[in-house]
Scaffold this motif. Structure first.
Motif, PDB file in Angstrom:
ATOM      1  N   LYS A   1      -8.766 -15.275 -42.948  1.00  0.00           N
ATOM      2  CA  LYS A   1     -10.065 -16.214 -43.655  1.00  0.00           C
ATOM      3  C   LYS A   1      -9.476 -17.427 -44.554  1.00  0.00           C
ATOM      4  CE  LYS A   1     -13.604 -14.068 -41.988  1.00  0.00           C
ATOM      5  NZ  LYS A   1     -14.575 -14.719 -41.035  1.00  0.00           N
TER       6      LYS A   1
ATOM      7  N   ASP B   1     -19.594 -12.379 -42.735  1.00  0.00           N
ATOM      8  CA  ASP B   1     -20.184 -13.024 -41.431  1.00  0.00           C
ATOM      9  C   ASP B   1     -21.232 -12.331 -41.228  1.00  0.00           C
ATOM     10  OD1 ASP B   1     -17.893 -14.662 -41.518  1.00  0.00           O
ATOM     11  OD2 ASP B   1     -17.294 -14.059 -39.402  1.00  0.00           O
TER      12      ASP B   1
ATOM     13  N   GLU C   1     -21.196 -14.178 -34.494  1.00  0.00           N
ATOM     14  CA  GLU C   1     -21.454 -15.019 -35.539  1.00  0.00           C
ATOM     15  C   GLU C   1     -22.374 -16.087 -35.703  1.00  0.00           C
ATOM     16  OE1 GLU C   1     -17.560 -16.736 -37.126  1.00  0.00           O
ATOM     17  OE2 GLU C   1     -18.747 -17.660 -38.649  1.00  0.00           O
TER      18      GLU C   1
ATOM     19  N   GLY D   1     -21.146 -17.825 -41.694  1.00  0.00           N
ATOM     20  CA  GLY D   1     -19.831 -17.381 -42.222  1.00  0.00           C
ATOM     21  C   GLY D   1     -19.996 -17.717 -43.629  1.00  0.00           C
TER      22      GLY D   1
HETATM   23 MG    MG Z   1     -16.416 -18.470 -39.363  1.00  0.00          MG
END
Ligand code: MG
Ligand code: 4AD
Length: 461
Positions: free
Chosen positions: A359, A376, A384, A387
């Motif tokens: 990340k 997420d 996804e 985020g």
């Molecule tokens: Mg992302």
């Protein structure tokens, strides 16, 4: 005389009122000295049926000129429809052809593949699907502003041209006025001091870092603008230019961040169901069966919260086979995200506390020293869609994360200073607007939910 949008006309009674309508002919059907025209003006997916009788002034020459696609201005009386399929119709008293269309007009033919329509991006908004997508985009943009404005979030315009890489992933498009052709053959590299800004500049991948500066003054802010990523991802859910909504909240931790994200998504879905019913019916019938019911059920559901560690365990436990195997520490691929939402939890989920290595540097480090306060939001079919994270608000820890991520603290000096002067826990997230539209409409390919898609090796318009 009343000049009116078809969307409004279709709410009227057939009370013989005189009307003027401007639009494009979708179909023409002639039978025994009478012609039925379906007119669309883009205000709704529905057409207005116009009946032109043989007694109309210049009938024969008019009907020769009128074809699918031509633009017309029609006046007439609105009456209850004699036929099936519509409540009212317009009996024409005058038709003016504004722009004719030759026989080879490509949209004469009813059905074209979406791939083909991408090659005629200048004409595709005239089709039912792309008209509906455009109206849904517009209505959802409005709902997004409404959601935040009703909650006193300040809309901040973060820059498009930037000197810092928000995600630290090096996937930025450069902005330069340097004579690239000349430089090509030169040895000794490029001197950015000579460039327009006197340093290397790029198109932003996210407005977050600048957004944080305003959240640390105005408390709750949001951005909604275009972002650019030079990642070489040729998939049905990646674009090189896409729109992102990024709220940022001061005095906010990950739990509240998750609450806002869930409330936000449900609010937009409810808005679309209420305000775009005709277009949503179209998507439900012609693009993706069950898409309306799916949105309705999400509005009523609650999202499942699951840590990354548990998500990985669930996937491993299932014994399912994947192209990319999963183990603690690897990033979740879209196949895993889909599996979690479609097979295991069967609803949207929020995955939190990912390993720090996968990340971005700005995420708050957990006490375990291994995971970060990331979140997420994953949805069935797409994976996804959001985020986000709580941000690292400690100067020393953030500086170390920047260095450990292979970045230069001096490039982020102003971002670091936010942690020096009145630092505060804060959090936010980014929602990909096109992924959201994909989810709502059931459209398969992200290139079909933005007017002019940009993707690797693809810039035809
Ligand atoms: Mg992302
Ligand atoms: O997860 P991402 O990279 O997060 C950020 O950019 C953070 N700075 C957001 C924040 O915390 N303020 O991107 C956020 C979302 C993704 O979940 C996805 O929906 C969308 O942006 N997205 C893309 N959409 C289309 N094409 C791409 N190439 C995308 N990359 C990300």
């Amino acid at each position: 005389m009343e000049r009116q949008l078809i969307k409004i006309i279709l709410t009227y009674e057939g009370d013989k009122r005189e009307l003027c309508v401007e639009g494009w002919v979708r179909t023409k059907r002639e039978s025994k000295g009478i012609t039925f025209l379906e007119i669309n003006d883009g205000s709704t997916i529905k057409n207005l049926q116009v009946v032109a009788e043989g007694t109309l002034d210049g009938y024969d020459s008019l009907m020769k000129r009128i074809n699918t696609g031509c633009s017309v201005v029609i006046t007439g009386k609105l009456i209850p429809s004699q036929g099936k399929g519509q409540a009212v119709e317009l009996t024409a008293s005058a038709i003016e052809v504004i722009g004719e269309t030759p026989e080879n007009y490509v949209l004469q033919k009813k059905r074209h593949s979406f791939e083909f329509l991408r090659e005629i991006a200048h004409l595709r908004p005239r089709t039912n699907t792309f008209g509906a997508v455009a109206r849904i985009r517009s209505s959802m943009s409005f709902a997004i502003h409404k959601f935040f404005q009703e909650r006193d979030f300040v809309y901040v315009h973060t820059p498009i041209i930037t000197g810092s890489d928000c995600e630290g992933a090096g996937e930025m498009f450069q902005v330069t006025t340097l004579p690239l052709e000349e430089i090509k053959g030169r040895t000794g590299g490029i001197d950015y001091a000579e460039d327009f800004f006197g340093k290397k500049a790029s198109l932003t991948v996210s407005g977050q870092l600048e957004g944080e500066t305003y959240a640390c003054a105005l408390k709750n802010i949001y951005t909604f603008g275009p972002t650019f990523r030079a990642e070489n991802s040729n998939t049905s859910r990646h674009l090189s230019e896409f729109w992102m909504i990024e709220p940022e909240m001061a005095f906010c931790d990950l739990n509240r961040n998750m609450k806002v994200a869930e409330e936000f998504i449900k609010y937009i879905f409810a808005h679309v169901l209420e305000n775009c019913a005709d277009d949503m019916d179209f998507f439900d019938q012609h693009i993706s069966k069950g898409v309306v019911e799916n949105l309705q059920s999400i509005v009523k559901s609650s999202f499942e919260h699951v840590t990354y560690t548990r998500a990985v365990e669930e996937i491993e436990k299932s014994g399912a086979k994947f192209e990319f195997p999963v183990s603690w520490g690897t990033d979740l691929q879209s196949e895993h995200e889909k599996f979690l939402t479609e097979e295991i939890f069967k609803k949207p989920i929020i995955v939190t506390d990912y390993p720090k290595e996968i990340k971005a540097f700005y995420m708050k480090l957990n006490d375990d020293g291994k995971t970060v306060r990331a979140m997420d939001v994953l949805v069935p079919r797409l994976g996804e869609i959001i985020g986000g994270s709580e941000r690292e608000s400690d100067y020393g820890k953030l500086e170390k994360r920047i260095i450990d991520s292979g970045l230069e603290p001096k490039d982020y000096w102003w971002y670091l200073e936010l942690r020096k002067f009145g630092t505060v826990p804060h959090a936010g997230f980014g929602l990909g607007f096109e992924r959201l539209i994909q989810f709502v409409t059931g459209m398969q390919n992200i290139r079909d939910v933005i007017p002019f898609p940009r993707a690797p090796k693809s810039l035809d318009f």
